[in-house]
Design an enzyme around this catalytic site. Structure first.
Site, PDB file in Angstrom:
ATOM      1  N   GLU A  13       0.083  -0.936   5.983  1.00 38.01           N
ATOM      2  CA  GLU A  13       1.153  -0.407   6.827  1.00 38.01           C
ATOM      3  C   GLU A  13       1.061   1.109   6.957  1.00 38.01           C
ATOM      4  OE1 GLU A  13       5.189   1.155   7.866  1.00 38.01           O
ATOM      5  OE2 GLU A  13       3.968   1.552   6.089  1.00 38.01           O
ATOM      6  N   ASP A  52       0.833  -1.201   0.000  1.00 39.16           N
ATOM      7  CA  ASP A  52       0.000   0.000   0.000  1.00 39.16           C
ATOM      8  C   ASP A  52       0.864   1.246   0.000  1.00 39.16           C
ATOM      9  OD1 ASP A  52       0.682  -0.714   2.733  1.00 39.16           O
ATOM     10  OD2 ASP A  52      -0.696   0.867   3.393  1.00 39.16           O
TER      11      ASP A  52
END
Length: 376
Positions: free
Chosen positions: A142, A84
């Site tokens: 994250e 991400d």
């Protein structure tokens, strides 16, 4: 047979193409549709380049997580990463200029994912026996706190003797990270008593006044030499200029180098006395991640990496970061963890995010040869 580094240099263009494929599959943390598309690209690349076992761990809110596995044996080495990014679709263009690849997530941390795939491919090509299990765990949240992946990361870490984190290296220098600070986020909520600010101000209790006193006291915890910072990120409160405020709040970010410091900060926030009669102080939040401390075991790993880099003809430095990663979770469990193994670059979370393309083979070789040393 060429050395691992020579093999990777021969495939430098292929490595660049791998990174471009990952970067083109934009993956904002909060966009599950796009994130899942990126996850599929990553899984396809693993199957094409490496082979092995692929397990998709479905998620309802964020992108699906992936566990890629190679080898078998009594021990396990864990590599953790995330696909991400902080960028919404179309925020910054993907472009190559003067040997640099610019684009969303190329430095943080799709460059690290690309070199890990090629490190594993190089090991297989060199015939290095995988006498231990290697788990490459890639998550999708994250950048928004790892709320959906933390348990999975910690479960895998507990099975592992070593954790490698191919997150972005220290900007421009390429130094690896032997420590990361811990993070705490606290919300201070203050209640008072509202009255007319002109008619009877002294009969009220100003939540804003109390909050100011609280924040002045908490700023006393700042200690630059010790690496402890207290940042008052946002404040709000009150309703009108002619009303004594009955509510105020602040959100505070704390960073620290050691677990002991984090525990002391937690205690200081939890035991807030009110400085103003009639005011009430409530604290929410807490420590999000304890630090990745610079232990002897971590420095030993750095020494191995430094020696490998010297073989490749360059000096590898080390340092730390005030930012955290998922490596904080594994280090807090006592598992030797070294971070910042991603390629040389700059601009994490910035519009000039970039990776030095010619560095990709060197960083992949660094990971591959460290793994080879620990797969016996």
């Amino acid at each position: 047979m060429p050395t691992i580094l020579e093999y990777l240099k021969q495939h430098s263009t292929d490595m660049e193409e791998t990174l471009v494929r990952l970067a083109r599959a934009e993956s904002p943390s909060r966009n599950k549709r796009l994130s899942d598309r990126c996850g599929r690209v990553l899984a396809d690349l693993f199957n094409e380049l490496v082979g092995g076992e692929t397990e998709m761990i479905e998620q309802q809110i964020v992108g699906n997580q992936y566990r890629f596995t190679l080898g078998s044996g009594p021990g396990q080495i864990l590599i953790i990463g995330h696909y991400d990014t902080v960028w919404d679709e179309g925020d910054i263009p993907l472009r190559e200029e003067n040997g640099l690849l610019y684009g969303p997530g190329v430095f943080d941390m799709k460059g690290g994912l690309a070199i890990t795939l090629w490190a594993l491919k190089a090991l297989k090509h060199a015939g290095v026996p995988f006498n231990k299990k290697v788990v490459f765990l890639v998550t999708s949240d994250e950048e928004i706190g790892s709320l959906h992946s933390r348990t999975l990361i910690e479960e895998e870490a507990k099975k592992s003797e070593l954790v490698l984190v191919p997150e972005s290296s220290i900007s421009n220098s390429g130094a690896v990270k032997t420590f990361r600070k811990g993070i705490g986020i606290f919300r201070l909520e203050v209640s008072g008593k509202a009255v007319h600010a002109g008619i009877n101000p002294w009969e009220g209790v100003s939540a804003i006044d109390e909050l100011v006193l609280q924040l002045q006291d908490l700023k006393g915890l700042d200690d630059r030499e010790a690496g402890v910072s207290v940042n008052i990120g946002t404040i709000s409160g009150g309703t009108r200029t002619n009303v004594v405020a009955d509510y105020a709040e602040a959100v505070i970010d704390v960073r620290f180098r050691t677990r002991k410091q984090g525990e002391a900060l937690e205690a200081a926030f939890r035991s807030r006395p009110a400085f103003t009669a009639g005011a009430a102080v409530h604290v929410k939040g807490g420590i999000n991640r304890y630090p990745m401390e610079e232990t002897e075991e971590v420095l030993a790993l750095y020494s191995e990496l430094k020696a490998i880099a010297a073989e490749h003809g360059y000096a590898l430095g080390h340092g730390g970061s005030g930012g955290a990663s998922d490596g904080n979770f594994t280090a807090a469990l006592g598992i030797p963890t070294i971070d910042g193994l991603g390629p040389v670059g700059d601009g994490a979370h910035a519009v000039h995010e970039q990776v030095l393309l010619e560095n990709l083979p060197y960083r992949a070789a660094l990971i591959a040869q460290l793994l080879a040393r620990h797969l016996d």
